[in-house]
Design a protein around this motif. Structure first.
Motif, PDB file in Angstrom:
ATOM      1  N   GLU A  61       0.842  -0.936  -0.337  1.00  0.00           N
ATOM      2  CA  GLU A  61       0.001   0.153   0.479  1.00  0.00           C
ATOM      3  C   GLU A  61       0.763   1.196   0.118  1.00  0.00           C
ATOM      4  OE1 GLU A  61      -2.666   2.162  -0.570  1.00  0.00           O
ATOM      5  OE2 GLU A  61      -3.483   0.518  -0.596  1.00  0.00           O
ATOM      6  N   ILE A  62       0.683   2.117  -0.959  1.00  0.00           N
ATOM      7  CA  ILE A  62       1.479   3.496  -1.081  1.00  0.00           C
ATOM      8  C   ILE A  62       0.149   4.593   0.265  1.00  0.00           C
ATOM      9  CG2 ILE A  62       0.207   4.067  -2.827  1.00  0.00           C
ATOM     10  CD1 ILE A  62       3.029   4.574  -4.165  1.00  0.00           C
ATOM     11  N   ASP A  63      -0.360   4.342   0.102  1.00  0.00           N
ATOM     12  CA  ASP A  63      -1.348   5.443   0.825  1.00  0.00           C
ATOM     13  C   ASP A  63      -1.068   5.965   1.938  1.00  0.00           C
ATOM     14  OD1 ASP A  63      -2.975   7.232   1.264  1.00  0.00           O
ATOM     15  OD2 ASP A  63      -4.791   6.461   1.131  1.00  0.00           O
ATOM     16  N   THR A  64      -0.268   6.517   2.945  1.00  0.00           N
ATOM     17  CA  THR A  64       0.269   6.068   4.068  1.00  0.00           C
ATOM     18  C   THR A  64      -1.443   6.270   4.993  1.00  0.00           C
ATOM     19  OG1 THR A  64       0.596   8.627   3.982  1.00  0.00           O
ATOM     20  CG2 THR A  64       2.558   7.310   3.558  1.00  0.00           C
ATOM     21  N   GLU A  65      -2.656   6.416   4.815  1.00  0.00           N
ATOM     22  CA  GLU A  65      -3.372   6.789   5.300  1.00  0.00           C
ATOM     23  C   GLU A  65      -4.270   5.524   5.376  1.00  0.00           C
ATOM     24  OE1 GLU A  65      -7.695   9.227   5.361  1.00  0.00           O
ATOM     25  OE2 GLU A  65      -6.363   9.968   3.512  1.00  0.00           O
ATOM     26  N   SER A  66      -4.388   4.853   3.913  1.00  0.00           N
ATOM     27  CA  SER A  66      -4.772   3.985   4.648  1.00  0.00           C
ATOM     28  C   SER A  66      -3.452   2.757   4.947  1.00  0.00           C
ATOM     29  CB  SER A  66      -4.661   3.093   3.658  1.00  0.00           C
ATOM     30  OG  SER A  66      -5.368   3.758   1.874  1.00  0.00           O
ATOM     31  N   VAL A  67      -2.305   2.712   5.029  1.00  0.00           N
ATOM     32  CA  VAL A  67      -1.536   2.061   6.328  1.00  0.00           C
ATOM     33  C   VAL A  67      -1.651   2.410   7.904  1.00  0.00           C
ATOM     34  CG1 VAL A  67       1.216   1.598   6.765  1.00  0.00           C
ATOM     35  CG2 VAL A  67       0.610   1.761   4.523  1.00  0.00           C
TER      36      VAL A  67
END
Length: 261
Positions: A61-67
């Motif tokens: 996952e590239i999206d820090t919020e999703s991580v």
């Protein structure tokens, strides 16, 4: 923690329909025992079904919020989240170099790049399934003679058996995309080598589809040395979407032979 905000720059359209998610996850039944790498899990709607199946799973996952959301809501993923860009990931290092299945609700804006990257590691990825823009999914699965057949069709079908599984409407996403989506499955075939110079094959395929309204005799002329002529054969009067994978291999061998004279 609140839900993740979909980001247009990342091509995020979060799947909200649990039945569709379960159906996509079930495609992994065709790859029993393999560890699984999921691309772009977002808020884990597909992830939850893969975890429930007991499969060994890593997610990228590239999206820090999703991580952050995944770490907060899915403790089972602890130590199994790869934070970064799939397109830069050396796939031969995943799962200690073991073959794995690839799955995802693939971002529309990089879906073609995802499959080109997978091709570079095809012997490490014997199975792939997931959802992408229907137009791209249909192109990947298109048979010879189809108007939707293109570069990805030929290069992926060289190494994989491809099936278009089902269509997904826009309303099951947040935000809804402007187009329908399609779910496909790719299984590594028995081919061990391209049967020709693979780099030249890619050039031939890209050149042919770059001028798809022309016959192959005309579109490929620029790949030949001065004075060289393609032989008279039915293939030369065809357009690229009409050719099978094996015919493209044959065509590449012809071009290669003319370039060596």
């Amino acid at each position: 923690m609140t839900d993740v905000r979909p980001k247009k720059a990342l091509g995020q359209h979060f799947l909200t329909d649990l039945d569709v998610a379960a159906r996509i996850a079930s495609t992994l039944d065709a790859a029993p025992g393999m560890p699984v790498l999921e691309i772009g899990p977002g808020m884990g709607v597909l992830t939850q079904y893969i975890l429930a199946s007991g499969r060994e799973l890593d997610v990228v996952e590239i999206d820090t919020e999703s991580v952050a959301w995944l770490r907060s809501h899915m403790p089972a993923l602890d130590g199994h989240i790869i934070e970064g860009d799939f397109l830069r990931l050396p796939l031969d290092t995943i799962f200690g170099g073991r073959p794995f299945a690839l799955i995802g609700n693939y971002p529309y804006n990089i879906s073609s790049q995802i499959f080109f990257h997978m091709l570079e590691y095809r012997d490490h990825v014997p199975f792939c399934s997931g959802m992408l823009q229907r137009e791209v999914a249909e192109r990947i699965a298109a048979a010879p003679g189809s108007r939707t057949r293109g570069i990805l069709s030929v290069l992926l079908q060289l190494w994989y058996d491809v099936r278009y599984l089902f269509t997904v409407p826009p309303g099951v996403f947040n935000p809804p995309p402007k187009v329908h989506s399609g779910v496909i499955e790719l299984k590594r075939n028995s081919r061990q080598d391209a049967g020709c110079d693979e780099r030249l094959l890619r050039t031939v395929v890209k050149t042919a589809f770059g001028q798809r309204r022309k016959t192959l005799r005309n579109s490929l002329r620029g790949l030949l040395p001065p004075g060289a002529q393609l032989p008279d054969s039915p293939i030369m009067a065809m357009r690229p979407e009409q050719l099978s994978v094996d015919q493209f291999v044959e065509l590449t061998l012809t071009v290669e032979n003319l370039r060596q004279k």
